[in-house]
Design a protein around this motif. Structure first.
Motif, PDB file in Angstrom:
ATOM      1  N   TYR A   1       0.852  -1.185   0.000  1.00  0.00           N
ATOM      2  CA  TYR A   1       0.000   0.000   0.000  1.00  0.00           C
ATOM      3  C   TYR A   1       0.888   1.235   0.000  1.00  0.00           C
ATOM      4  O   TYR A   1       2.065   1.177   0.327  1.00  0.00           O
ATOM      5  CB  TYR A   1      -0.956   0.005   1.192  1.00  0.00           C
ATOM      6  N   GLN A   2       0.289   2.350  -0.390  1.00  0.00           N
ATOM      7  CA  GLN A   2       1.021   3.610  -0.458  1.00  0.00           C
ATOM      8  C   GLN A   2       0.571   4.513   0.677  1.00  0.00           C
ATOM      9  O   GLN A   2      -0.627   4.749   0.855  1.00  0.00           O
ATOM     10  CB  GLN A   2       0.763   4.285  -1.802  1.00  0.00           C
ATOM     11  N   GLN A   3       1.538   5.016   1.437  1.00  0.00           N
ATOM     12  CA  GLN A   3       1.220   5.936   2.523  1.00  0.00           C
ATOM     13  C   GLN A   3       0.746   7.259   1.948  1.00  0.00           C
ATOM     14  O   GLN A   3       1.319   7.766   0.984  1.00  0.00           O
ATOM     15  CB  GLN A   3       2.444   6.182   3.404  1.00  0.00           C
ATOM     16  N   ARG A   4      -0.300   7.803   2.555  1.00  0.00           N
ATOM     17  CA  ARG A   4      -0.844   9.072   2.061  1.00  0.00           C
ATOM     18  C   ARG A   4       0.095  10.238   2.329  1.00  0.00           C
ATOM     19  O   ARG A   4       0.261  11.124   1.504  1.00  0.00           O
ATOM     20  CB  ARG A   4      -2.191   9.357   2.711  1.00  0.00           C
ATOM     21  N   SER A   5       0.698  10.249   3.518  1.00  0.00           N
ATOM     22  CA  SER A   5       1.504  11.406   3.919  1.00  0.00           C
ATOM     23  C   SER A   5       2.813  11.508   3.151  1.00  0.00           C
ATOM     24  O   SER A   5       3.228  12.592   2.761  1.00  0.00           O
ATOM     25  CB  SER A   5       1.782  11.361   5.414  1.00  0.00           C
ATOM     26  N   THR A   6       3.472  10.376   2.900  1.00  0.00           N
ATOM     27  CA  THR A   6       4.791  10.417   2.270  1.00  0.00           C
ATOM     28  C   THR A   6       4.807   9.829   0.863  1.00  0.00           C
ATOM     29  O   THR A   6       5.830   9.910   0.182  1.00  0.00           O
ATOM     30  CB  THR A   6       5.814   9.647   3.120  1.00  0.00           C
TER      31      THR A   6
END
Length: 191
Positions: free
Chosen positions: A64-69
């Motif tokens: 998954y891809q982190q939203r913040s970074t």
């Protein structure tokens, strides 16, 4: 994937519990989560014993891809279920049992950590403690002199509470003959 589809999919495995999780469901048996059903697909719990089986099928770990970074995070403990197993409930049940076993092995390895007890401080001698208490003792209360006398009678005072009590600079006297509101002051003559 909806709840009914997942219930039918795992019917050959046995009863499972589905709980809302992230963008899909967590799938568990007896409180042990062994699969994730997300928008991206169905992921089974894996460990060093079952990962080679997933790799042989060309599956990939959950990412998954982190939203913040915007960093992509790979979760190696959940691997994507091969698409061919959606049509074969018997083989899917075998993979589900292996995933449940992997989740149970992981739970055994993840024991709660116990803190080691800190060394105890040596006990203080009682004489020092008593001496300290004697020093911190409050001085005796001063005797009452020239106090304003007003009768303050709270409503419905019980017999055990009808004792003489000192409140600030006022003394409370029980007065049974008068009907007085809580906190109402009576004049010094009892009226």
């Amino acid at each position: 994937m909806d709840r009914d589809f997942l219930t039918d999919l795992f019917s050959g495995f046995g009863p499972v519990t589905l709980r809302r999780m992230f963008s899909g469901y967590g799938i568990s048996v007896d409180g042990t989560n062994f699969a994730l059903a997300l928008r991206a697909g169905l992921y089974f719990r894996a460990d060093e014993e079952t990962i080679p089986q997933f790799q042989a099928e060309g599956s990939k770990p959950f990412q998954y891809q982190q939203r913040s970074t915007a960093k992509v995070v790979t979760v190696n403990s959940y691997w994507e279920l091969p698409a061919r197993l959606f049509d074969d409930q018997e083989e899917l049940a075998g993979w589900a049992r292996a995933a449940l076993a992997a989740a149970q092995r992981a739970a055994l390895r993840k024991r709660p950590r116990t803190k080691t007890a800190a060394p105890k401080k040596p006990a203080r001698k009682k004489t020092k403690v008593l001496a300290k208490k004697a020093v911190t003792k409050k001085p005796a209360a001063k005797k009452m002199t020239a106090v304003k006398r007003h009768a303050v009678v709270p409503a419905k005072r019980s017999a055990s509470r009808q004792l003489l009590c000192r409140l600030g600079d006022r003394i409370c006297f029980p007065v049974a003959e008068h009907s007085v509101e809580d906190g109402q002051e009576l004049s010094g003559d009892g009226n």
